[in-house]
Design a protein around this motif. Structure first.
Motif, short mmCIF file in Angstrom:
data_model
loop_
_atom_site.label_atom_id
_atom_site.label_comp_id
_atom_site.label_asym_id
_atom_site.label_seq_id
_atom_site.Cartn_x
_atom_site.Cartn_y
_atom_site.Cartn_z
N ALA A 15 0.84 -1.20 0.00
CA ALA A 15 0.00 0.00 0.00
C ALA A 15 0.87 1.25 0.00
O ALA A 15 0.57 2.23 -0.68
CB ALA A 15 -0.94 0.00 1.20
N SER A 16 1.99 1.21 0.76
CA SER A 16 2.86 2.39 0.79
C SER A 16 3.47 2.66 -0.58
O SER A 16 3.83 3.77 -0.89
CB SER A 16 3.96 2.23 1.85
OG SER A 16 5.00 1.41 1.35
N MET A 17 3.58 1.60 -1.39
CA MET A 17 4.10 1.78 -2.75
C MET A 17 2.96 1.93 -3.75
O MET A 17 3.19 1.89 -4.96
CB MET A 17 4.99 0.59 -3.13
CG MET A 17 6.26 0.55 -2.32
SD MET A 17 7.34 -0.79 -2.87
CE MET A 17 6.68 -2.17 -2.02
N ARG A 18 1.77 2.07 -3.24
CA ARG A 18 0.55 2.26 -4.05
C ARG A 18 0.33 1.09 -5.01
O ARG A 18 -0.10 1.27 -6.14
CB ARG A 18 0.63 3.56 -4.84
CG ARG A 18 0.72 4.72 -3.88
CD ARG A 18 0.68 6.05 -4.59
NE ARG A 18 1.37 7.01 -3.74
CZ ARG A 18 2.37 7.76 -4.13
NH1 ARG A 18 2.80 7.69 -5.36
NH2 ARG A 18 2.92 8.59 -3.30
N VAL A 19 0.64 -0.10 -4.54
CA VAL A 19 0.35 -1.30 -5.32
C VAL A 19 -0.91 -1.91 -4.73
O VAL A 19 -0.96 -2.18 -3.53
CB VAL A 19 1.52 -2.30 -5.24
CG1 VAL A 19 1.19 -3.57 -5.99
CG2 VAL A 19 2.78 -1.67 -5.79
N ARG B 175 1.16 -11.63 -7.14
CA ARG B 175 2.62 -11.69 -7.38
C ARG B 175 3.39 -12.28 -6.22
O ARG B 175 4.49 -12.77 -6.38
CB ARG B 175 3.15 -10.27 -7.65
CG ARG B 175 3.11 -9.89 -9.09
CD ARG B 175 4.00 -8.69 -9.34
NE ARG B 175 5.42 -9.04 -9.38
CZ ARG B 175 6.38 -8.14 -9.49
NH1 ARG B 175 6.09 -6.87 -9.55
NH2 ARG B 175 7.65 -8.52 -9.53
N ALA C 113 -2.47 3.95 0.47
CA ALA C 113 -2.11 4.00 -0.94
C ALA C 113 -2.25 5.42 -1.50
O ALA C 113 -1.70 5.73 -2.56
CB ALA C 113 -2.97 3.04 -1.74
N GLU C 114 -3.01 6.29 -0.82
CA GLU C 114 -3.17 7.65 -1.34
C GLU C 114 -2.27 8.65 -0.63
O GLU C 114 -2.42 9.85 -0.77
CB GLU C 114 -4.64 8.06 -1.22
CG GLU C 114 -5.51 7.30 -2.22
CD GLU C 114 -6.99 7.53 -1.98
OE1 GLU C 114 -7.37 8.66 -1.66
OE2 GLU C 114 -7.76 6.55 -2.11
N LEU D 66 10.69 -12.71 -4.72
CA LEU D 66 11.14 -11.79 -5.76
C LEU D 66 12.61 -11.46 -5.51
O LEU D 66 13.06 -11.42 -4.36
CB LEU D 66 10.31 -10.50 -5.73
CG LEU D 66 8.80 -10.67 -5.89
CD1 LEU D 66 8.12 -9.30 -5.89
CD2 LEU D 66 8.46 -11.41 -7.17
N GLU E 101 13.62 -7.00 -8.32
CA GLU E 101 12.15 -7.01 -8.42
C GLU E 101 11.51 -6.39 -7.18
O GLU E 101 10.48 -5.73 -7.27
CB GLU E 101 11.65 -8.45 -8.60
CG GLU E 101 11.92 -9.02 -9.98
CD GLU E 101 11.71 -10.53 -10.06
OE1 GLU E 101 11.47 -11.01 -11.15
OE2 GLU E 101 11.79 -11.21 -9.01
N TYR F 105 9.17 -2.98 -7.21
CA TYR F 105 7.78 -3.40 -6.97
C TYR F 105 6.77 -2.26 -7.11
O TYR F 105 5.69 -2.43 -7.68
CB TYR F 105 7.66 -4.02 -5.58
CG TYR F 105 6.42 -4.85 -5.40
CD1 TYR F 105 6.33 -6.12 -5.94
CD2 TYR F 105 5.32 -4.34 -4.73
CE1 TYR F 105 5.20 -6.88 -5.80
CE2 TYR F 105 4.17 -5.10 -4.58
CZ TYR F 105 4.12 -6.37 -5.12
OH TYR F 105 2.99 -7.12 -4.99
N GLY F 106 7.13 -1.10 -6.60
CA GLY F 106 6.19 0.03 -6.65
C GLY F 106 6.30 0.86 -7.92
O GLY F 106 5.52 1.79 -8.13
N ARG G 242 5.40 0.97 -11.10
CA ARG G 242 4.56 0.35 -12.11
C ARG G 242 3.66 1.40 -12.73
O ARG G 242 3.59 2.53 -12.28
CB ARG G 242 3.74 -0.79 -11.49
CG ARG G 242 3.03 -0.41 -10.22
CD ARG G 242 2.58 -1.62 -9.45
NE ARG G 242 1.53 -2.35 -10.12
CZ ARG G 242 0.25 -1.98 -10.14
NH1 ARG G 242 -0.14 -0.87 -9.55
NH2 ARG G 242 -0.64 -2.70 -10.76
N ARG H 130 13.85 0.05 -1.56
CA ARG H 130 12.48 -0.14 -2.02
C ARG H 130 11.58 0.98 -1.50
O ARG H 130 10.72 1.48 -2.23
CB ARG H 130 11.97 -1.51 -1.52
CG ARG H 130 10.61 -1.86 -2.05
CD ARG H 130 10.19 -3.24 -1.59
NE ARG H 130 9.96 -3.29 -0.15
CZ ARG H 130 9.50 -4.35 0.49
NH1 ARG H 130 9.24 -5.46 -0.17
NH2 ARG H 130 9.32 -4.33 1.79
N ASN I 40 9.99 5.32 -4.99
CA ASN I 40 9.01 6.26 -5.54
C ASN I 40 9.31 7.70 -5.18
O ASN I 40 8.46 8.57 -5.37
CB ASN I 40 7.61 5.92 -5.02
CG ASN I 40 6.93 4.89 -5.90
OD1 ASN I 40 7.16 4.86 -7.09
ND2 ASN I 40 6.09 4.07 -5.31
#
Lengths: 564, 376
Positions: free
Chosen positions: A463-467, A475, B94-95, B111, B115, B119-120, B122, B167, B171
């Motif tokens: 969630a912190s990576m907005r996935v 995955r 997520a926001e 992974l 990877e 991961y983030g 994308r 990681r 972002n």
């Protein structure tokens, strides 16, 4: 400015897409369990309190039950055969498991594989084998000194065979989680071997022993196939339910007997839950695994014992297989494959086998998806509110519900004229659903165990990576849990292939599973054909199990490279 | 404001200045309850952009709860959290705009390192080439350029920690949250890594909050430390402020070593009586006669002398134990009923010829006695 006076008006709590997805999953889980477990069982409960005309009967049905000596005798018979089986099988299973986990005997993997053999066959198979050996035309009939194998003797012996793997599995797990430090401490304190066994080994395994006793007791109480085939005139609860429903078409009395059958199963289940919780509490995460050292005085006797037990297990299956190849037992012992030409004995012929395979495949595929998703949602979703707790409880209920009782509940629920889902009745779908629900809990627990080993913060990190959570599910979660998922699938397949009790009320003229065909052929006096069919089922389930190993190895190479 | 303000300030300038001066993260009156357990009580805190702030406290003090509130993992029950001028109190994680490293790292074991870091990265903003570039850049930032194809289980704890850090930074989040990031590592790696995290943070200028129960870690890396206890903030300050001027007995006792002395204010002003012994404590001058106070003194401020050379007002104390710690020797002393800790250099130690049972003259310098009036 006073900080206390600061106006604190926050934004409203809002659900994220992840939370919406998890919430939807939770509602689906609740709907599934309500529709296919809770409502049918509720219908069964209500029917027990109804008159045949549909009026309210109060406890009249139960009073009828209690005043019918034949029915009470069956309840007593069920109780004591179950208790006797448990008392016989648990010590044997304990020694076998002790040999597997605490000795240095050779070929442990082979012993483990042989131990699982009874789980792969329908419970009818040992009963048929015993009839070959000790039945009216059995070659070893003299051993019984004039007693008949048809009745309690046959039931208990066949049940010991049938329940052995379940007890041995539980005990092997209980014995394999020992903490080596306790043994080191005990021997440093100069305790003798006997004293160590009494003060460390047994206490460590005691909840496993309770679980094993309880599980065996429940299995025997609720099994239908063995008493049906070898019970003779010896009535037990499971055959009584069948008689009331199929023979007498007395659904209300069937429901009453079903509830009488449900009661000890529920009690046993609660006891087992208690034992499991106690066992979990005795395990510390820092335990050092125990590695047994070779010692002849212990290893040799255990090896001999395990060899004898394994020989008996293989022998019983072997007798059934041999019997299925005999032209005319016991007069013409020449070999033939005629008994496998099922069309000669039953109009459906081999179709029953293909139906079973189709049904078991559907149970495995659909069931694994449902089981894993529900387990994931319940484990990783929001835990607040009563809904997750209710769903988690409901997921554990099927373990306590005998297949016959669930089957009867399905008849009463789905066959009700007002039920819009009535179209399922008589179709393969209802066999699939019923088997799936009946075997739900074991799969659920396997999935939960696998999911609990995952880091609890995977979703938070994503969630912190907005996935979104479903990407992480696909995955990360599923790939890591693939071995467990495969195990669930094969467990569901094997169980659905071998079950009799779950489907005996539900099959239709065009949807007769192979295990039911075994019962029918045995009823019609075609024991060899029945044995042949049981062997076919065993062959398919064994192939599935071997397939699991092969596929498991490939899956491991492809997706589990990170494990080492 | 000492900066020369322009003659005429446009609205835009004003807005920019306001943004620059406004705290990046504001925690206002935040409270959190789990059932009947109050984990946070009306917490207020402001963190400026680019700061490295540590939440320090014993387990159960609410530091992790506050961090998870800021991350949106366990939103607070009351109060408000603002980040970059935006109310994020109830936004789902997520926001929000943060990266997080957990105590367990939560690396995806199936992974590879590359990877995991990608991961983030994308969606349309991250075409393959750009993603690969960014991963390579992050790997070189954390010094793991050659580990890209490995799985986490093949790395050491410290390397895993760096992957988690890379990681979390992938972002370019505005806020980096570290939840006990070093506690799973052994002491030497820990010390090394915390300096690495600090220099990385300074290089990237990312606002960082770290939760820890290790005071040395907090003192070593933070711009400011937030000391917490039982759901409350006890003190916010630079490491020096926290150590030299603790705001409460809790902070004095929790951060660094100290000896605790219960005493009563006596006459003349500035004199206190502790277990029948007279001590000078300038800070008690304004207090009323008979007021109960709690004093703390750091071991390094306790002065030792031979009895023959005892200064005026010294206490006589017996050595009851000693710990040789390398750079210092820590002595446990008993001065009557008072128990004191003293730290001396090995050289001093040798000169004093201190041994268990030996008696010394002990002075507690008045300017170093940290005095707290007891709550009535």
């Amino acid at each position: 400015m006073s900080e206390a006076a600061l106006p604190v008006v926050g934004s409203r709590p809002r659900l994220s897409a992840d939370q919406v997805a998890m919430r939807a999953g939770l509602w689906l889980a609740v709907a599934f369990l309500a529709l296919f477990l809770v409502l049918p069982l509720g219908t069964l409960l209500m029917r027990a309190f109804e008159t045949p005309q549909g009026g309210f009967a109060g406890v009249a049905n139960f009073r009828d039950y209690a005043s019918t000596p034949a029915l009470l005798a069956a309840a007593w018979n069920s109780l004591w055969t179950a208790a006797l089986t448990a008392v016989v099988v648990v010590p044997l299973a304990f020694l076998y498991a002790y040999g597997l986990t605490r000795s240095c005997m050779p070929a442990k993997a082979a012993f483990r594989a042989v131990m699982m053999l009874p789980l792969l066959a329908p419970s009818l198979l040992p009963a048929l084998a015993l009839i070959y050996l000790f039945g009216n035309q059995g070659m070893l009939r003299g051993v019984l000194l004039g007693h008949s194998i048809y009745g309690p003797i046959g039931i208990v012996v066949a049940q010991v065979f049938y329940c052995f793997p379940s007890a041995a599995l539980i005990l092997a797990v209980a014995l394999s989680t020992a903490d080596a430090r306790l043994y080191e401490a005990a021997s440093a304190l100069k305790a003798s071997r006997v004293r160590i066994f009494r003060t460390v080994t047994l206490p460590g395994a005691r909840y496993g022993l309770v679980s094993a006793l309880v599980v065996v007791f429940t299995l025997v109480m609720t099994d239908f196939g063995i008493p049906k085939v070898i019970g003779g005139q010896f009535p037990v609860l499971a055959t009584d339910v069948y008689k009331q429903v199929v023979g007498l078409q007395n659904f209300n009395m069937g429901a009453v007997v079903g509830i009488v059958l449900l009661a000890p199963a529920v009690l046993a289940y609660l006891l087992d839950r208690w034992a499991t919780r106690q066992r979990a509490a005795t395990l510390s995460g820092r335990a050092v695994p125990l590695r047994p050292l070779p010692r002849r005085q212990r290893d040799v006797p255990l090896l001999v014992l395990c060899l004898v037990i394994a020989a008996v297990l293989v022998g019983i299956v072997g007798v059934a297989a041999w019997g299925s190849l005999i032209r005319f037992w016991p007069y013409n012992l020449s070999l033939t494959l005629d008994n496998y030409d099922f069309a000669r004995f039953d109009a459906s012929g081999w179709d029953t086998v293909w139906l079973s395979v189709r049904m078991a495949t559907l149970v495995a595929v659909i069931g694994t998806v449902i089981v894993f998703i529900i387990a994931y949602v319940l484990e990783r979703g929001a835990q607040d509110g009563v809904l997750p707790k209710l769903a988690r409880f409901a997921a554990s209920v099927p373990l306590a519900v005998p297949g016959l009782v669930l089957g009867l509940a399905y008849v009463l629920f789905f066959n009700h004229p007002a039920n819009p889902l009535g179209f399922l009745y008589g179709a393969v779908a209802i066999l699939v659903l019923n088997s799936l629900v009946h075997f739900y809990t074991v799969g659920h627990l396997t999935a939960v165990t696998a999911i609990r080993q995952l880091d609890p913060e995977f979703e938070a990190v994503s969630a912190s990576m907005r996935v979104p959570v479903w990407v992480t599910f696909g995955r990360v979660i599923v790939p890591i849990c693939l071995p467990a998922i495969l195990e669930i699938a094969v467990y569901l397949f094997v169980s659905a292939m071998t079950t009799v009790s779950a489907v005996i009320f539900l099959y239709g003229p065009d949807t007769k599973p192979a295990a039911i065909a075994v019962v029918h052929m045995d009823e019609a006096g075609q024991a060899s054909a029945a044995a042949a069919m049981a062997v076919v089922i065993l062959g398919i389930t064994t192939a599935a199990k071997v397939g699991q190993l092969a596929v498991g190895a490939v899956v491991a190479r492809l997706t589990q490279a990170w494990r080492r | 404001m000492t900066a020369p303000a322009p003659e005429i300030e446009t609205l835009e300038d004003a807005a920019r200045r306001a943004r620059r001066d406004a705290p990046y993260l504001e925690v206002q009156e935040v409270g959190k309850q789990f059932g009947s357990f109050v984990a946070l009580r009306r917490v207020n805190l402001e963190i400026r952009s680019g700061e490295f702030v540590t939440f320090l406290g014993p387990s159960g003090c609410g530091k992790t709860t506050l961090l998870r509130g800021i991350a949106g993992l366990d939103p607070p029950t009351t109060g408000r959290i603002m980040q970059g001028g935006r109310d994020i109190t109830h936004l789902p994680p997520a926001e929000r705009d943060f990266g997080i490293v957990f105590q367990s790292y939560a690396l995806f074991p199936n992974l590879t390192v590359a990877e995991n870091i990608a991961y983030g990265l994308r969606g349309a903003a991250w075409p393959k080439a750009r993603r690969r570039e960014r991963v390579a850049e992050l790997l070189s930032i954390v010094g793991l350029a050659d580990q890209a194809p490995k799985y986490p289980a093949q790395l050491s704890g410290g390397q895993q920690q760096r992957v988690a850090l890379a990681r979390a930074l992938a972002n370019e989040p505005g806020l980096l949250l570290l939840d006990e990031p070093l506690s799973a590592l052994d002491a030497i790696v820990r010390q090394h890594l915390r300096q690495e995290i600090r220099s990385l943070q300074q290089r990237l200028g990312v606002t960082t909050i770290m939760v820890t129960h290790d005071q040395e870690e907090a003192l070593g890396v933070s711009d400011r430390i937030v000391v917490m206890s039982r759901g409350r903030i006890e003190q916010v300050g630079t490491p020096a402020e926290i150590y030299d001027n603790p705001a409460s007995p809790f902070v004095a006792g929790f951060v660094g070593h100290s000896s605790r002395i219960e005493a009563v204010v006596d006459t003349p002003p500035g004199i206190i009586i502790a277990s029948g012994m007279k001590l000078v404590a300038e800070a008690t001058r304004p207090l009323l006669y008979g007021a109960r106070v709690t004093c703390f003194i750091r071991p390094e401020h306790v002065r030792l002398a031979r009895l023959a050379e005892a200064p005026e007002g010294a206490l006589s104390a017996v050595v009851t134990g000693l710990e040789y710690l390398g750079p210092v020797v820590r002595l446990s002393l008993e001065a009557g009923p008072l128990r004191l800790l003293a730290a001396v250099s090995p050289g001093e130690f040798a000169a004093l010829e201190a041994a268990p049972g030996a008696a010394f003259a002990v002075t507690l310098p008045p300017e170093h006695l940290m005095v707290f009036v007891e709550d009535v």
